[in-house]
Design a protein around this motif. Structure first.
Motif, PDB file in Angstrom:
ATOM      1  N   GLY A 243     -34.265   6.974  80.326  1.00 29.54           N
ATOM      2  CA  GLY A 243     -33.142   7.500  80.357  1.00 29.54           C
ATOM      3  C   GLY A 243     -31.826   6.625  80.626  1.00 29.54           C
ATOM      4  O   GLY A 243     -30.914   6.703  80.099  1.00 29.54           O
ATOM      5  N   MET A 244     -32.010   5.972  81.771  1.00 24.54           N
ATOM      6  CA  MET A 244     -31.028   5.418  82.267  1.00 24.54           C
ATOM      7  C   MET A 244     -30.690   3.978  81.539  1.00 24.54           C
ATOM      8  O   MET A 244     -29.642   3.643  80.936  1.00 24.54           O
ATOM      9  N   GLN A 245     -31.712   2.843  81.853  1.00 19.90           N
ATOM     10  CA  GLN A 245     -31.558   1.293  81.525  1.00 19.90           C
ATOM     11  C   GLN A 245     -31.430   1.422  79.830  1.00 19.90           C
ATOM     12  O   GLN A 245     -30.870   0.365  79.421  1.00 19.90           O
ATOM     13  N   MET A 246     -32.255   2.289  79.185  1.00 21.39           N
ATOM     14  CA  MET A 246     -32.134   2.241  77.724  1.00 21.39           C
ATOM     15  C   MET A 246     -31.003   2.960  77.126  1.00 21.39           C
ATOM     16  O   MET A 246     -29.968   2.337  76.295  1.00 21.39           O
ATOM     17  N   LEU A 247     -30.829   4.381  77.362  1.00 21.01           N
ATOM     18  CA  LEU A 247     -30.023   5.209  76.710  1.00 21.01           C
ATOM     19  C   LEU A 247     -28.415   5.377  77.327  1.00 21.01           C
ATOM     20  O   LEU A 247     -27.661   4.943  76.745  1.00 21.01           O
TER      21      LEU A 247
ATOM     22  N   ALA B  91     -24.960  -5.775  80.686  1.00 22.97           N
ATOM     23  CA  ALA B  91     -25.945  -6.417  79.560  1.00 22.97           C
ATOM     24  C   ALA B  91     -27.317  -6.678  79.922  1.00 22.97           C
ATOM     25  O   ALA B  91     -28.412  -6.704  79.540  1.00 22.97           O
ATOM     26  N   PHE B  92     -27.351  -7.248  81.444  1.00 27.38           N
ATOM     27  CA  PHE B  92     -28.574  -7.411  82.117  1.00 27.38           C
ATOM     28  C   PHE B  92     -29.368  -6.056  82.255  1.00 27.38           C
ATOM     29  O   PHE B  92     -30.780  -6.131  82.198  1.00 27.38           O
ATOM     30  N   HIS B  93     -28.709  -5.028  82.738  1.00 34.46           N
ATOM     31  CA  HIS B  93     -29.343  -3.917  83.020  1.00 34.46           C
ATOM     32  C   HIS B  93     -30.051  -3.295  81.851  1.00 34.46           C
ATOM     33  O   HIS B  93     -31.158  -2.821  81.714  1.00 34.46           O
ATOM     34  N   HIS B  94     -29.452  -3.394  80.736  1.00 35.59           N
ATOM     35  CA  HIS B  94     -30.140  -3.201  79.042  1.00 35.59           C
ATOM     36  C   HIS B  94     -31.431  -4.125  78.862  1.00 35.59           C
ATOM     37  O   HIS B  94     -32.137  -3.606  78.502  1.00 35.59           O
ATOM     38  N   LYS B  95     -31.348  -5.190  79.319  1.00 37.16           N
ATOM     39  CA  LYS B  95     -32.497  -6.196  78.960  1.00 37.16           C
ATOM     40  C   LYS B  95     -33.703  -5.712  79.969  1.00 37.16           C
ATOM     41  O   LYS B  95     -34.703  -5.741  79.630  1.00 37.16           O
ATOM     42  N   PHE B  96     -33.256  -5.110  81.360  1.00 38.99           N
ATOM     43  CA  PHE B  96     -34.360  -4.620  82.030  1.00 38.99           C
ATOM     44  C   PHE B  96     -35.170  -3.709  81.502  1.00 38.99           C
ATOM     45  O   PHE B  96     -36.311  -3.394  81.379  1.00 38.99           O
TER      46      PHE B  96
ATOM     47  N   LYS C 113     -30.697   2.087  67.313  1.00 40.67           N
ATOM     48  CA  LYS C 113     -31.032   0.797  67.371  1.00 40.67           C
ATOM     49  C   LYS C 113     -31.984   0.442  68.501  1.00 40.67           C
ATOM     50  O   LYS C 113     -32.928  -0.111  68.476  1.00 40.67           O
ATOM     51  N   THR C 114     -31.457   0.754  69.698  1.00 47.92           N
ATOM     52  CA  THR C 114     -32.159   0.367  70.822  1.00 47.92           C
ATOM     53  C   THR C 114     -33.489   0.841  70.974  1.00 47.92           C
ATOM     54  O   THR C 114     -34.724   0.381  71.260  1.00 47.92           O
ATOM     55  N   LEU C 115     -33.472   2.369  70.400  1.00 46.31           N
ATOM     56  CA  LEU C 115     -34.914   2.925  70.318  1.00 46.31           C
ATOM     57  C   LEU C 115     -35.699   2.519  69.111  1.00 46.31           C
ATOM     58  O   LEU C 115     -36.950   2.479  69.584  1.00 46.31           O
ATOM     59  N   VAL C 116     -35.273   2.116  68.015  1.00 44.90           N
ATOM     60  CA  VAL C 116     -36.104   1.460  67.107  1.00 44.90           C
ATOM     61  C   VAL C 116     -36.804   0.244  67.638  1.00 44.90           C
ATOM     62  O   VAL C 116     -38.020  -0.157  67.346  1.00 44.90           O
ATOM     63  N   LYS C 117     -35.874  -0.609  68.227  1.00 50.72           N
ATOM     64  CA  LYS C 117     -36.141  -2.141  68.465  1.00 50.72           C
ATOM     65  C   LYS C 117     -37.293  -1.833  69.722  1.00 50.72           C
ATOM     66  O   LYS C 117     -38.160  -2.727  69.792  1.00 50.72           O
ATOM     67  N   ALA C 118     -37.345  -0.752  70.383  1.00 54.54           N
ATOM     68  CA  ALA C 118     -38.036  -0.739  71.514  1.00 54.54           C
ATOM     69  C   ALA C 118     -39.513  -0.105  70.942  1.00 54.54           C
ATOM     70  O   ALA C 118     -40.343   0.022  71.911  1.00 54.54           O
TER      71      ALA C 118
ATOM     72  N   SER D 143     -27.331 -14.101  79.578  1.00 58.66           N
ATOM     73  CA  SER D 143     -27.691 -12.839  79.095  1.00 58.66           C
ATOM     74  C   SER D 143     -28.900 -12.687  77.896  1.00 58.66           C
ATOM     75  O   SER D 143     -29.588 -11.799  77.785  1.00 58.66           O
ATOM     76  N   THR D 144     -28.582 -13.929  77.091  1.00 61.31           N
ATOM     77  CA  THR D 144     -29.531 -13.701  75.746  1.00 61.31           C
ATOM     78  C   THR D 144     -30.613 -14.362  76.178  1.00 61.31           C
ATOM     79  O   THR D 144     -31.707 -14.185  75.544  1.00 61.31           O
TER      80      THR D 144
END
Ligand SMILES: [Fe+2]
Ligand SMILES: [Fe+2]
Length: 372
Positions: free
Chosen positions: A183-187, A220-225, A309-314, A367-368
């Motif tokens: 819910g939070m870090q991804m979406l 960017a790091f939170h999303h990576k988590f 895209k986030t959900l597809v890649k995950a 970040s990358t």
């Protein structure tokens, strides 16, 4: 706590009131290295909203003559109804919507702060807890920065819109790690990265653009988590567990897409400008048909497309829900794209600027690298 879906011991969790489990002697010996890179990068992208070397929050902006967001971004102004409004009304409406939008972001930052602090209370792994504590510290400076920005432009923030408030409350209060991270870090963080990229590229306020870029160096790091969690979890789920995660993601996506910021939420703002809410609803419905909405979403920087895209890649979306998302975006095109998130290049530029101030010059922006 039996509903936890844990596939990697880095995400082992206890009940929020089970402090006894935290001081069990055997617990201290376990520390996952999965988060070491993101943790050690925190110094590189340190910044302080109160320190003028990073950000000067004193620059003025005249809300009566200029708009913070470009008028082209305001849906109401793209309908024929806008022909009846004078130039001042258009400016006031645009800045009123900007006030609501940035206030919702402030409330989202507070939710991210409270949520990452709540992870500290339940995650047993010391590395995961250290990451979450760092995120909490970063979200705390985002709350400070957005609160100061809103104060300098409008005074008080606008209240959180009810649908967003309920969603954030559910994530913060849940004891379930997957609900929090998906819910939070991804979406929500994914939505924030998309929204910040749009603000950075299009806002008319240089101070907001600068602040947004600094916030993005952290986000960017939170999303990576979130991505690390998905990599370690999704491939190992049973069908029933996958369905649970997939359904939660769809529920959050749907709330963010449809119910967050409609004309009903803006009724008080319209009324203050002498605009009839029902007329706006009608004008928006005929100007933005399903086809027009879909066309907007197909553009590559569209925020909802970024979330898909986030959900597809995950690996979260399967054939069960693919058709729901395919209504809005070309799913095959998304799956074929690289992993780079919209906003990553802006964040990396920001990190280079911060490294100059923080004394980390010459290192590759991490970040990358962090999720490798
Ligand atoms: Fe944040
Ligand atoms: Fe964040």
């Amino acid at each position: 706590m039996t509903d936890q879906i844990t596939k990697d011991s880095a995400y082992n969790a206890v009940a929020p009131d089970d402090f006894g489990a935290m001081i069990e002697v055997d617990r201290y010996g376990q520390r996952s290295g999965a988060f070491n890179k993101i943790i050690s990068a925190t110094h590189d992208h340190f910044w302080d909203p109160l320190d003028k070397r990073y950000l000067d929050l004193s620059a003025p902006f005249d809300l009566k003559t200029q708009t913070i967001l470009p008028q082209e971004m305001i849906m109401e102004l793209q309908t024929p109804l806008a022909d009846n409004w004078d130039a001042q009304t258009k400016i006031d409406l645009t800045n009123g919507i900007g006030h609501m939008f940035l206030s919702n972001i402030l409330h989202g930052e507070q939710a991210a702060l409270s949520l990452s602090a709540s992870l500290v209370h339940i995650l047993l792994d010391q590395g995961a807890a250290e990451y979450a504590a760092n995120q909490a510290r970063e979200e705390a400076r985002h709350v400070t920065a957005f609160a100061m920005y809103i104060d300098s432009r409008w005074g008080k923030p606008a209240p959180c819109t009810p649908v967003l408030g309920n969603l954030l409350t559910e994530m913060v209060s849940s004891e379930l790690v997957y609900k929090k991270i998906v819910g939070m870090q991804m979406l929500v963080e994914g939505l924030a990265m998309g929204a910040f990229a749009t603000i950075y590229n299009h806002s008319n306020d240089p101070m907001l653009r600068q602040m947004t870029q600094l916030v993005m160096t952290d986000e960017a790091f939170h999303h990576k988590f979130g991505k690390i969690w998905a990599d370690k979890t999704m491939p190992h789920l049973s069908d029933a567990e996958h369905n649970t995660v997939e359904d939660w993601a769809q529920q959050v996506f749907q709330t963010l897409l449809f119910n967050m910021f409609g004309p009903g939420e803006k009724a008080a703002l319209y009324a203050s400008l002498g605009i009839d809410v029902d007329e706006v609803k009608e004008a928006l419905a005929s100007a933005f048909t399903d086809d027009a909405r879909r066309a907007r979403m197909r553009s590559s920087t569209n925020i909802m497309r970024v979330l898909c895209k986030t959900l597809v890649k995950a690996g979260i979306i399967t054939d069960r829900t693919k058709s729901f998302y395919a209504t809005f975006v070309d799913m095959d095109e998304l799956a074929a794209e690289g992993d780079e998130m919209v906003g990553d290049p802006i964040a990396e530029d920001g990190i280079r600027f911060l490294q100059m101030i923080n004394g980390g010059e010459g290192r590759t922006p991490s970040s990358t690298l962090a999720a490798e």
